[in-house]
Design a protein around this motif. Structure first.
Motif, PDB file in Angstrom:
ATOM      1  N   UNK A 139     -11.089  10.329  10.249  1.00 36.79           N
ATOM      2  CA  UNK A 139     -11.378  10.001  11.639  1.00 36.79           C
ATOM      3  C   UNK A 139     -11.676   8.534  11.897  1.00 36.79           C
ATOM      4  N   UNK A 140     -11.889   7.767  10.819  1.00 40.67           N
ATOM      5  CA  UNK A 140     -12.045   6.324  11.049  1.00 40.67           C
ATOM      6  C   UNK A 140     -10.736   5.789  11.619  1.00 40.67           C
ATOM      7  N   UNK A 141     -10.833   4.887  12.579  1.00 40.84           N
ATOM      8  CA  UNK A 141      -9.606   4.340  13.166  1.00 40.84           C
ATOM      9  C   UNK A 141      -9.702   2.835  13.279  1.00 40.84           C
ATOM     10  N   UNK A 142      -8.550   2.210  13.260  1.00 45.01           N
ATOM     11  CA  UNK A 142      -8.492   0.784  13.568  1.00 45.01           C
ATOM     12  C   UNK A 142      -7.350   0.565  14.544  1.00 45.01           C
ATOM     13  N   UNK A 158      -0.730  11.857  19.176  1.00 49.08           N
ATOM     14  CA  UNK A 158      -1.287  10.525  19.388  1.00 49.08           C
ATOM     15  C   UNK A 158      -0.929  10.100  20.809  1.00 49.08           C
ATOM     16  N   UNK A 159      -1.910   9.570  21.523  1.00 47.20           N
ATOM     17  CA  UNK A 159      -1.624   9.042  22.857  1.00 47.20           C
ATOM     18  C   UNK A 159      -2.235   7.650  22.966  1.00 47.20           C
ATOM     19  N   UNK A 209      -6.370  10.490  19.313  1.00 48.86           N
ATOM     20  CA  UNK A 209      -5.677  11.199  18.242  1.00 48.86           C
ATOM     21  C   UNK A 209      -6.257  12.605  18.140  1.00 48.86           C
ATOM     22  N   UNK A 210      -5.386  13.595  17.966  1.00 46.30           N
ATOM     23  CA  UNK A 210      -5.840  14.976  17.795  1.00 46.30           C
ATOM     24  C   UNK A 210      -5.244  15.527  16.509  1.00 46.30           C
ATOM     25  N   UNK A 219     -10.832  15.412  17.744  1.00 43.91           N
ATOM     26  CA  UNK A 219     -10.316  14.291  18.520  1.00 43.91           C
ATOM     27  C   UNK A 219     -10.986  13.013  18.066  1.00 43.91           C
ATOM     28  N   UNK A 220     -10.198  11.977  17.965  1.00 40.53           N
ATOM     29  CA  UNK A 220     -10.735  10.677  17.574  1.00 40.53           C
ATOM     30  C   UNK A 220     -10.182   9.672  18.561  1.00 40.53           C
TER      31      UNK A 220
END
Ligand SMILES: [Zn+2]
Lengths: 281, 324
Positions: A172-175, A220-221, A260-261, A267-268
């Protein structure tokens, strides 16, 4: 994937072409002719029944992939498009297909005129010797395709991730970031990184007793200032820690936001304030 | 030119299948008659410690997976085998070689990690009246379950011979941290490591002779292969350098009486991969462009750079781009 059947079809294709001989023969081996791929024929029938697909179409799009999957778990793919995303005609959808993967249609990317350019870079798993193809569907319904043949790597390389436990611990970490200077009304390059094991799972095996439920990013949106610039339906053909480079075209100030799902319906999201500068002239 | 290849390919496949079938037939006959399987050559490096050296090639059905080093350690009660080779037939050859050395049973098969050149011979030791315990890292089982279908498919693709899923034999005993096993007047100390070459690396230390089997935590001459975590591996190398075994047996390459010296080239190579990759990421190069621009001189002196260097760079990039 029924390997025996695939080989059988190849052999039958070969037998059919043999009497005519000549140049046509070279086209029959499945590494030579992307049209002959049985999986492609199935997908083509279900997605694009009877429609004309122009290929190659280098003035519309070019798919780039290594000829050999050095690391079967991380095969870099890039799709470069040659058309500006204008309001009147633009690339609406890009299909990324890896014929011989368990789930051949690995990703479907949707774009808008706000995307600026419909380019995509990502990394995929490659299970076997396979055609990889990018198909562009225009807003007017025209279809174009670019294909590459990718050989599976030799030796001990395999598509599963390298350290599923580590990937799970940071899930779930995102950049999200933009690259270079962002100029108003010009396509700006962005990168989205998602920490996620993104695996297909394993069925419970009586012999091994190892059971891992599938868990992968499925949607992804990305929006800019509230308007969609990229949306994607993806699956476990995308490598562990899914990574995407794409464009968006900012008018004025706004927020670039990615949602993101995954298959657990987790959800992230990640967002980034962007302040484009005016073009020099 | 190209159509020639198209015609030949099925023929070659058939030929391979025929050869493999012939090999299997001899093999079955041998099992009935007893010792007709050609025993693998072993060298005794220390009293009761024997090693088979693999050749420096990528694992492949064409070389029967004979690419990794395999070990045999014999106690007063039973023997242990450390890795079993890259195919069932190679495992049988190893078992035949052990049978020449001792009448004692093989009570333990120890797998140093998941790669097919180290585990696909397990089946040779798993059956019979006294099946061996199969010992591995706690994460070996899940990793093998995820990868085995691809290993079997690669074997089939190359040889035309489909190995049944039962060929893959999973650990019956796992190591979370350390485990001591007793072969009779001889103790082996097993140690599970954090993610390095893979996420399931295990070393084996024979107390009697001071021999350390490193598995693929140590490559000599054969280019190291990253399939776990580059930074983790460099940390494990630092820890290994603190050990002072009398003898280190690598997963690939010749044994060495000086582990610190033997591991230096590997540390230098992996360090160079780390630095180059970090620099490429810092410069904003996407992975494909980075791969095109790397300086390949770091592979000088290593064998199999063509097969594994770009793969290592790819893995390193995917790992290091998450660094802050
Ligand atoms: Zn290995």
């Amino acid at each position: 994937m029924n390997i025996l059947r695939r080989r059988l079809i190849t052999l039958i294709a070969l037998a059919l072409v043999l009497p005519s001989g000549g140049g046509a023969l070279a086209q029959s081996a499945d590494s030579d002719d992307p049209e002959a791929s049985p999986m492609w024929q199935q997908v083509r029938n279900s997605l694009f029944q009877g429609r004309t697909i122009t290929s190659p179409a280098d003035d519309v799009l070019v798919l780039d992939a290594p000829t050999r999957a050095e690391d079967a778990a991380i095969v870099p793919i890039s799709i470069r498009t040659r058309l500006a995303q204008s309001d009147s005609r633009y690339i609406r959808t890009l299909y990324l297909m890896i014929d011989n993967n368990p789930s051949p249609l690995g990703a479907t990317f949707h774009f808008t005129p706000n995307s600026g350019r419909a380019d995509i870079e990502t990394r995929v798993r490659v299970d076997a010797y396979t055609h990889v193809r990018a198909i562009a569907e225009m807003s007017d319904g025209q279809l174009y395709m670019s294909t590459r043949f990718v050989k599976a790597s030799g030796g001990c390389s395999a598509p599963p991730g390298k350290d599923p436990q580590a990937a799970l611990s940071t899930l779930g970490r995102m950049r999200l970031r933009v690259e270079g200077e962002v100029i108003a009304n010009r396509p700006a390059l962005a990168q989205l990184m998602i920490s996620h094991p993104n695996h297909s799972g394993l069925a419970m095996d009586q012999l091994t007793r190892h059971y891992t439920p599938a868990r992968y990013v499925r949607k992804i949106l990305v929006t800019y200032a509230g308007a969609p610039v990229l949306s994607a339906d993806v699956d476990f053909s995308i490598s562990e820690n899914p990574n995407f480079r794409f464009y968006f075209q900012p008018g004025g100030k706004g927020e670039l936001k990615a949602e993101v799902v995954d298959t657990e319906d987790q959800r992230f999201e990640s967002a980034l304030a962007v302040a484009p500068v005016k073009a020099a002239n | 030119m190209r159509h020639k290849q198209s015609i030949l390919l099925p023929a070659v496949r058939l030929l391979c299948a025929a050869l493999a079938g012939a090999a299997l037939a001899t093999h079955a006959a041998a099992a009935d008659a007893g010792p007709a399987v050609a025993p693998l050559p072993l060298v005794e490096l220390a009293p009761g410690v024997h090693v088979h050296y693999g050749i420096h090639q990528p694992w492949s059905a064409h070389n029967a997976g004979n690419v990794a080093n395999l070990g045999v350690v014999i106690g007063s009660r039973c023997a242990a085998v450390i890795d079993t080779g890259g195919s069932p037939s190679l495992g049988e050859q190893l078992r035949a070689a052990v049978g020449r050395l001792t009448r004692l049973p093989v009570c333990y098969v120890i797998n140093t990690h998941v790669h097919p050149d180290h585990v696909l011979g397990n089946s040779a030791f798993a059956g019979g009246t006294t099946p061996a315990q199969i010992v591995g890292h706690a994460r070996l089982g899940p990793s093998l379950a995820a990868r085995a279908p691809y290993y079997l498919e690669a074997f089939r693709r190359e040889s035309g011979t489909a190995l049944p899923p039962e060929t893959v034999v999973y650990p019956t005993r796992t190591v979370e941290d350390t485990l001591e096993i007793d072969l009779g007047e001889r103790k082996l100390l097993l140690r599970a490591w954090p993610t390095a070459h893979t996420d399931n690396d295990l070393t084996v230390y024979d107390e009697n002779t001071g021999t350390l089997f490193t598995g693929d935590l140590l490559f000599i001459d054969h280019l190291p292969v990253i399939d776990g975590q580059l930074r983790g591996w460099l940390k494990v190398i630092a820890a290994l350098k603190l050990l002072a075994p009398k003898l280190a047996v690598p997963g690939h390459g010749r044994a060495s009486a000086d582990l610190r010296q033997a591991i230096a080239p590997q540390e230098a190579y992996l360090g160079a991969v780390l630095n180059q990759t970090r620099a490429a990421i810092a410069a904003g190069l996407p992975i494909q462009r980075a791969l095109e621009q790397f300086d390949d001189s770091v592979t000088r002196g290593w064998q199999l750079a063509d097969a594994f260097h770009r793969r290592n760079l790819t893995a390193a990039y995917a790992e290091l781009e998450w660094e802050e």
